[in-house]
Design a protein around this motif. Structure first.
Motif, PDB file in Angstrom:
ATOM      1  N   GLY A 150       0.845  -1.189   0.000  1.00 30.17           N
ATOM      2  CA  GLY A 150       0.000   0.000   0.000  1.00 30.17           C
ATOM      3  C   GLY A 150       0.877   1.233   0.000  1.00 30.17           C
ATOM      4  N   GLY A 153      -0.190   6.685   4.337  1.00 26.37           N
ATOM      5  CA  GLY A 153      -1.140   7.785   4.346  1.00 26.37           C
ATOM      6  C   GLY A 153      -0.671   8.963   5.185  1.00 26.37           C
ATOM      7  N   ILE A 159      -2.012   2.167   3.893  1.00 23.96           N
ATOM      8  CA  ILE A 159      -3.322   2.076   3.250  1.00 23.96           C
ATOM      9  C   ILE A 159      -3.195   1.229   1.994  1.00 23.96           C
ATOM     10  CG2 ILE A 159      -5.207   3.354   2.160  1.00 23.96           C
ATOM     11  CD1 ILE A 159      -4.365   5.793   3.860  1.00 23.96           C
ATOM     12  N   PRO A 161      -5.200   0.112  -1.107  1.00 25.30           N
ATOM     13  CA  PRO A 161      -6.404   0.653  -1.726  1.00 25.30           C
ATOM     14  C   PRO A 161      -7.617  -0.267  -1.652  1.00 25.30           C
ATOM     15  CG  PRO A 161      -4.497   1.142  -3.079  1.00 25.30           C
ATOM     16  CD  PRO A 161      -4.011   0.259  -1.972  1.00 25.30           C
ATOM     17  N   GLU A 162      -7.411  -1.583  -1.764  1.00 28.72           N
ATOM     18  CA  GLU A 162      -8.543  -2.508  -1.765  1.00 28.72           C
ATOM     19  C   GLU A 162      -8.933  -2.975  -0.370  1.00 28.72           C
ATOM     20  OE1 GLU A 162      -4.946  -5.191  -2.629  1.00 28.72           O
ATOM     21  OE2 GLU A 162      -5.426  -3.066  -2.418  1.00 28.72           O
ATOM     22  N   GLY A 164      -8.142  -0.866   2.617  1.00 30.69           N
ATOM     23  CA  GLY A 164      -8.142   0.233   3.558  1.00 30.69           C
ATOM     24  C   GLY A 164      -6.941   0.137   4.488  1.00 30.69           C
ATOM     25  N   SER A 165      -7.037   0.784   5.646  1.00 34.81           N
ATOM     26  CA  SER A 165      -5.911   0.758   6.597  1.00 34.81           C
ATOM     27  C   SER A 165      -6.155  -0.192   7.756  1.00 34.81           C
ATOM     28  CB  SER A 165      -5.647   2.169   7.145  1.00 34.81           C
ATOM     29  OG  SER A 165      -6.739   2.632   7.923  1.00 34.81           O
ATOM     30  N   GLY A 187      -1.746   8.011  -2.499  1.00 38.10           N
ATOM     31  CA  GLY A 187      -3.156   8.077  -2.877  1.00 38.10           C
ATOM     32  C   GLY A 187      -3.981   9.048  -2.067  1.00 38.10           C
ATOM     33  N   CYS A 188      -3.352   9.860  -1.234  1.00 40.47           N
ATOM     34  CA  CYS A 188      -4.114  10.773  -0.379  1.00 40.47           C
ATOM     35  C   CYS A 188      -4.552  12.045  -1.108  1.00 40.47           C
ATOM     36  CB  CYS A 188      -3.292  11.159   0.853  1.00 40.47           C
ATOM     37  SG  CYS A 188      -3.094   9.833   2.057  1.00 40.47           S
ATOM     38  N   CYS A 247     -11.001   8.213   7.314  1.00 39.52           N
ATOM     39  CA  CYS A 247     -10.287   8.044   6.043  1.00 39.52           C
ATOM     40  C   CYS A 247     -11.227   7.545   4.951  1.00 39.52           C
ATOM     41  CB  CYS A 247      -9.136   7.061   6.222  1.00 39.52           C
ATOM     42  SG  CYS A 247      -8.215   6.745   4.688  1.00 39.52           S
ATOM     43  N   TYR A 249     -10.645   5.908   2.362  1.00 35.50           N
ATOM     44  CA  TYR A 249     -10.328   4.544   1.923  1.00 35.50           C
ATOM     45  C   TYR A 249     -10.973   3.494   2.822  1.00 35.50           C
ATOM     46  CZ  TYR A 249      -6.952   6.058  -1.582  1.00 35.50           C
ATOM     47  OH  TYR A 249      -6.365   6.610  -2.698  1.00 35.50           O
ATOM     48  N   ASN A 250     -11.405   3.898   4.010  1.00 32.34           N
ATOM     49  CA  ASN A 250     -12.036   2.951   4.928  1.00 32.34           C
ATOM     50  C   ASN A 250     -13.563   3.012   4.879  1.00 32.34           C
ATOM     51  OD1 ASN A 250      -9.634   1.888   5.942  1.00 32.34           O
ATOM     52  ND2 ASN A 250      -9.426   3.520   7.459  1.00 32.34           N
TER      53      ASN A 250
END
Length: 376
Positions: A150, A153, A159, A161-162, A164-165, A187-188, A247, A249-250
């Protein structure tokens, strides 16, 4: 070509044993990360929990002779639980953060890494390795970033992408020159939700954390909680995760891939008053398999007292007074006195005054004075 083929075999096997993501990186020194660590120490931002010297934390060859590559792995953990007990007046409950749900992740990831090492040993003569999860010298995040698991972040978390964190990380240094994977781009973008939401300003800038101000770190310390942060914990008794919750991504992430990480609602949301009365043996038997138990019961009890103060839970007064008067640990006596004052009952103030006349610890007396300052 032989190592490329072996790499593909390892990737296939990793999926068979339940590894959610795997990546390969070189074992070259982490030069940029080394400079970052030196800055963190100079600024006083390090937590103190870190293992090893800066050189050991950034030079894999110091940890394994002949180091050529590092295999990084990630396992996802769930974010929601079924049958979550309610925290209501008279029956308040605390909360362990999601990273402490289920079986201690150190155990689970180390088992995965052991299976990987056995798989490789069966195929490569002279194979050597060294694995670690969180408590080793290497930075799990720096390794995972280099291996393409990842990107790092702005909240300093890895993180994927698929996924999350909400992922656990581990790694294995090897003496095999596996072809490395490519790191991911940041990616932020312009997002600053985590920095904006951090209640203590611990995220001092994108990607830089002052651990000394981070509530997740402070819940694991054994001394008095800083005055200015006591009201910010809410009912969290281990960890803090606002910077993950906000976030993007989450958003919508809730991955139940591993039975070992499924939460027992009664363990991850325990009754706060029960924690005040638990013995060392009972604590170990009940919570010992959780990652959040690693510092013992004292920080958890201190945080439980703060949570009861947050709720102004009058039904806990008898237990809090007993702790203030009888507990041998100054941090618990003092925090209980502060909480009694925070709850704000006149009988509680009188109990503080009586206890203060007998108290010998200057630190505890100071906390008692803070408790009495709540009297209007």
């Amino acid at each position: 070509m032989a190592y490329e083929k072996l790499k593909e075999e390892i990737i296939t096997y990793s999926k068979e044993i339940g590894i959610d993501k795997i990546g390969f990186a070189s074992a070259a020194p982490f030069s940029q990360f080394k400079a970052r660590l030196e800055e963190q120490q100079e600024l006083g931002y390090a937590s103190g929990f870190e293992k090893g010297t800066i050189e050991e934390r950034t030079e894999p060859s110091l940890l394994l002779s002949g180091a050529e590559s590092i295999i990084a792995i990630a396992l996802a953990y769930p974010t929601r639980m079924k049958n979550s007990p309610k925290s209501v007046k008279g029956d308040r409950r605390g909360m362990f953060c999601r990273a402490s749900w289920g079986t201690d992740y150190h155990i689970v990831l180390n088992e995965k890494l052991e299976k990987l090492s056995e798989f490789i040993k069966d195929r490569v003569e002279g194979f050597t390795c060294r694995s670690m999860v969180d408590t080793g010298e290497l930075s799990d995040r720096a390794v995972a970033e280099r291996a393409g698991i990842g990107f790092s972040g702005k909240n300093t978390l890895m993180i994927a992408p698929e996924l999350g964190s909400y992922i656990y990380l581990g790694e294995m240094i090897t003496n095999i020159p596996f072809p490395p994977d490519q790191p991911l781009d940041d990616g932020c973008g312009d997002c600053t939700k985590c920095l904006d939401a951090c209640p203590t300003g611990a995220l001092v800038e994108p990607g830089r954390l002052n651990a000394q101000q981070c509530l997740a770190f402070l819940t694991q310390t054994k001394g008095f909680m800083p005055d200015e942060h006591r009201d910010k914990l809410g009912n969290l008794i281990y960890g803090f995760e606002t910077c993950q919750v906000v976030c993007p991504y989450n958003r919508g992430i809730d991955l139940h891939f591993h039975e070992e990480f499924e939460p027992d609602p009664e363990l991850v949301k325990p009754r706060l008053v029960d924690l005040l009365n638990i013995s060392n043996r009972e604590f170990k038997e009940k919570f010992g398999k959780m990652a959040g138990s690693w510092r013992g019961k004292k920080p958890i009890q201190r945080n439980a007292i703060l949570a009861l103060a947050h709720y102004k839970e009058t039904s806990a007064m008898e237990d809090l007074i007993r702790l203030m008067e009888e507990d041998p640990r100054p941090v618990i006596r003092g925090t209980a006195a502060w909480a009694i004052g925070k709850i704000g009952e006149e009988d509680g103030f009188k109990k503080i005054e009586a206890a203060m006349a007998l108290e010998e610890s200057d630190e505890v007396i100071e906390e008692m004075k803070k408790g009495l300052a709540f009297r209007k």
